[in-house]
Design an enzyme around this catalytic site. Structure first.
Site, mmCIF file in Angstrom:
data_model
loop_
_atom_site.group_PDB
_atom_site.id
_atom_site.type_symbol
_atom_site.label_atom_id
_atom_site.label_comp_id
_atom_site.label_asym_id
_atom_site.label_seq_id
_atom_site.Cartn_x
_atom_site.Cartn_y
_atom_site.Cartn_z
ATOM 1 N N SER A 21 0.756 -1.345 0.086
ATOM 2 C CA SER A 21 -0.104 -0.062 -0.014
ATOM 3 C C SER A 21 1.023 1.423 0.106
ATOM 4 C CB SER A 21 -1.020 0.008 1.267
ATOM 5 O OG SER A 21 -1.793 -0.944 1.355
ATOM 6 N N ILE A 22 0.317 2.219 -0.873
ATOM 7 C CA ILE A 22 1.081 3.449 -0.681
ATOM 8 C C ILE A 22 1.225 4.158 0.645
ATOM 9 C CG2 ILE A 22 0.990 6.112 -1.566
ATOM 10 C CD1 ILE A 22 -0.083 4.556 -4.355
ATOM 11 N N ASP A 67 -14.512 2.335 8.570
ATOM 12 C CA ASP A 67 -15.033 2.314 7.350
ATOM 13 C C ASP A 67 -15.319 3.667 6.777
ATOM 14 O OD1 ASP A 67 -16.694 2.492 4.930
ATOM 15 O OD2 ASP A 67 -17.873 0.515 5.727
ATOM 16 N N VAL A 68 -14.524 4.425 6.214
ATOM 17 C CA VAL A 68 -14.565 5.805 5.827
ATOM 18 C C VAL A 68 -16.093 6.402 5.373
ATOM 19 C CG1 VAL A 68 -12.339 6.082 5.672
ATOM 20 C CG2 VAL A 68 -13.738 5.872 3.333
ATOM 21 N N ALA A 98 -13.941 1.984 -6.213
ATOM 22 C CA ALA A 98 -14.876 1.951 -7.054
ATOM 23 C C ALA A 98 -15.381 0.330 -7.428
ATOM 24 C CB ALA A 98 -14.699 2.551 -8.576
ATOM 25 N N TYR A 158 -10.215 3.935 -16.364
ATOM 26 C CA TYR A 158 -10.278 4.553 -14.874
ATOM 27 C C TYR A 158 -11.538 5.041 -14.574
ATOM 28 C CZ TYR A 158 -7.780 6.542 -10.946
ATOM 29 O OH TYR A 158 -7.250 7.079 -9.702
ATOM 30 N N LYS A 165 -11.750 11.273 -8.480
ATOM 31 C CA LYS A 165 -10.130 11.867 -8.190
ATOM 32 C C LYS A 165 -10.306 13.609 -8.334
ATOM 33 C CE LYS A 165 -7.716 8.638 -6.597
ATOM 34 N NZ LYS A 165 -7.689 8.523 -5.110
ATOM 35 N N THR A 196 -0.468 -1.887 -6.701
ATOM 36 C CA THR A 196 -1.019 -2.344 -5.370
ATOM 37 C C THR A 196 -2.294 -3.148 -5.680
ATOM 38 O OG1 THR A 196 -2.401 -0.488 -5.414
ATOM 39 C CG2 THR A 196 -0.206 -0.119 -4.242
ATOM 40 N N LEU A 197 -2.997 -3.525 -4.512
ATOM 41 C CA LEU A 197 -4.245 -4.098 -4.458
ATOM 42 C C LEU A 197 -5.365 -3.479 -5.279
ATOM 43 C CD1 LEU A 197 -4.985 -6.820 -3.077
ATOM 44 C CD2 LEU A 197 -6.151 -5.661 -1.266
HETATM 45 P P1 NAP Z 1 -4.329 -0.256 -1.596
HETATM 46 O O1 NAP Z 1 -3.144 -0.574 -0.864
HETATM 47 O O2 NAP Z 1 -5.361 -1.147 -2.121
HETATM 48 O O3 NAP Z 1 -5.133 1.078 -0.647
HETATM 49 C C1 NAP Z 1 -6.303 1.537 -0.688
HETATM 50 C C2 NAP Z 1 -7.073 1.583 0.383
HETATM 51 O O4 NAP Z 1 -8.297 2.006 0.525
HETATM 52 C C3 NAP Z 1 -7.115 0.036 1.218
HETATM 53 O O5 NAP Z 1 -6.609 -0.012 2.230
HETATM 54 C C4 NAP Z 1 -8.757 0.006 1.044
HETATM 55 O O6 NAP Z 1 -8.999 -1.126 2.171
HETATM 56 C C5 NAP Z 1 -9.012 1.361 1.634
HETATM 57 N N1 NAP Z 1 -10.556 1.410 1.500
HETATM 58 C C6 NAP Z 1 -11.386 1.105 0.392
HETATM 59 N N2 NAP Z 1 -12.770 1.400 0.923
HETATM 60 C C7 NAP Z 1 -12.567 2.110 2.198
HETATM 61 C C8 NAP Z 1 -13.552 2.142 3.095
HETATM 62 N N3 NAP Z 1 -14.810 2.145 2.613
HETATM 63 N N4 NAP Z 1 -13.208 2.572 4.238
HETATM 64 C C9 NAP Z 1 -11.872 2.601 4.667
HETATM 65 N N5 NAP Z 1 -10.992 2.102 3.856
HETATM 66 C C10 NAP Z 1 -11.444 1.736 2.415
HETATM 67 O O7 NAP Z 1 -4.030 0.609 -2.827
HETATM 68 P P2 NAP Z 1 -3.094 1.984 -2.980
HETATM 69 O O8 NAP Z 1 -2.853 1.852 -4.498
HETATM 70 O O9 NAP Z 1 -1.994 2.183 -2.190
HETATM 71 O O10 NAP Z 1 -4.324 3.280 -2.927
HETATM 72 C C11 NAP Z 1 -4.077 4.227 -2.029
HETATM 73 C C12 NAP Z 1 -4.423 5.500 -2.745
HETATM 74 O O11 NAP Z 1 -3.544 6.059 -3.789
HETATM 75 C C13 NAP Z 1 -5.820 5.709 -3.258
HETATM 76 O O12 NAP Z 1 -6.329 6.749 -3.035
HETATM 77 C C14 NAP Z 1 -5.425 5.472 -4.803
HETATM 78 O O13 NAP Z 1 -6.555 5.982 -5.668
HETATM 79 C C15 NAP Z 1 -4.145 6.202 -4.750
HETATM 80 N N6 NAP Z 1 -3.451 5.931 -5.922
HETATM 81 C C16 NAP Z 1 -3.092 4.997 -6.220
HETATM 82 C C17 NAP Z 1 -2.154 4.695 -7.599
HETATM 83 C C18 NAP Z 1 -1.732 3.516 -8.016
HETATM 84 O O14 NAP Z 1 -1.335 3.312 -9.047
HETATM 85 N N7 NAP Z 1 -1.674 2.500 -6.957
HETATM 86 C C19 NAP Z 1 -1.909 5.793 -8.169
HETATM 87 C C20 NAP Z 1 -2.223 7.173 -7.819
HETATM 88 C C21 NAP Z 1 -2.963 7.365 -6.638
HETATM 89 P P3 NAP Z 1 -9.823 -2.318 1.415
HETATM 90 O O15 NAP Z 1 -8.721 -3.215 0.964
HETATM 91 O O16 NAP Z 1 -10.356 -3.083 2.638
HETATM 92 O O17 NAP Z 1 -10.933 -2.070 0.430
#
Ligand code: NAP
Length: 261
Positions: A21-22, A67-68, A98, A158, A165, A196-197
């Protein structure tokens, strides 16, 4: 220069699902910079995983379910953080969601419910967190949200997440204006793709990584440690006049007007 630029600061991190996770990369960087952190996780499914990760920062690390989309859970988080820390300096919003089918087909087919849910989790949640965090940020503070370029340009697949976003980035600007007089800064990091996931839910994600590698000025993808370093910068004294901004940490991809390969 202070070797621990965030020492004495307290932070809350939303969005650690696992070690990829980021949020985890930024949390590690904040911790190494001297900050004391609390974490949230969503649901029992992730509890064990996140518990094991955060135990690295000491067995007393505050870990709260949230849960946000639930106001009462957010209330509990900030109440507990206030009781444990007495104040707050840093907040990381790194959550997005999403429904999978909304990230596969055409945007035109987005359902009302997919639109509502993705905006609730991915954008409104920042407003809900900021309102509760601000009273604890007695000495000012820094809020950081994670975003992506699909907010300003069309990135195939996307879809509704790009629209959410855009809402998140606009929320960053309005929050920066509201909270500026309290010396609270609100910024977003627009990251290049990271495996990531959440990212794996986006159809064609592997192609996206290759595309950035070929076409970004630095000819590579961003490392999560680099997102961590930017997180420390935005939280620290080097960024005290920076608020309401979207900072691209994407190996320069955002400046390109044409693909080279
Ligand atoms: P990640 O590890 O899957 O993190 C996403 C997190 O959001 C997870 O911990 C997830 O929990 C949580 N989440 C989803 N619904 C939720 C809810 N209702 N309440 C609380 N938590 C919730 O993926 P990530 O890529 O690090 O994403 C982190 C952020 O970076 C996101 O905003 C994403 O859009 C952004 N981002 C990612 C990328 C990329 O390429 N990976 C690029 C730019 C920006 P669950 O697993 O339980 O759903």
């Amino acid at each position: 220069m202070n070797a621990k630029p965030l020492s004495g600061k307290f932070g809350i991190v939303f969005g650690v699902a696992n070690k990829r996770s980021i949020a985890w990369a930024i949390a590690q960087a904040w911790h190494e910079a001297g900050a004391k952190l609390a974490f949230t996780y969503q649901g029992e499914r992730l509890k064990e995983n996140v518990e094991e990760l955060v135990s690295m920062f000491g067995s007393d690390t505050l870990l709260i379910p949230c849960d946000v989309t639930k106001d009462e859970e957010l209330d509990t988080v900030f109440k507990k953080v206030g009781e444990a820390f007495g104040k707050l300096d840093l907040l990381l919003h790194s959550v997005a969601f999403a429904p999978k089918e909304a990230l596969e087909g055409e945007f035109v087919n987005t359902t009302r419910e997919a639109f509502r849910l993705s905006h609730d989790v991915s954008a409104y949640s920042l407003v809900a967190m900021a309102r509760r965090a601000a009273p604890l940020m007695k000495d000012g503070g820094s809020m950081v949200a994670m975003t992506y370029y699909g907010s300003v340009k069309v990135v195939p697949h996307y879809n509704v997440m790009g629209v959410a976003k855009a809402s998140l980035e606009a929320s960053v600007r309005y929050l920066a204006f509201d909270l500026g007089p309290k010396k609270i800064r609100v910024n977003a990091i627009s990251a290049g793709p990271v495996n990531t996931l959440a990212a794996r839910g986006i159809s064609g994600f592997t192609q996206m990584l290759k595309h950035y590698e070929t076409n970004s000025p630095l000819r590579r993808n961003v490392e999560t440690s680099e997102l961590g370093a930017t997180g420390v910068f935005l939280a620290g004294d080097g960024a005290t006049a920076i608020t309401g901004q979207v900072l691209y940490v994407d190996c320069g991809y955002e400046i390109m007007g044409m693909s080279i390969g």
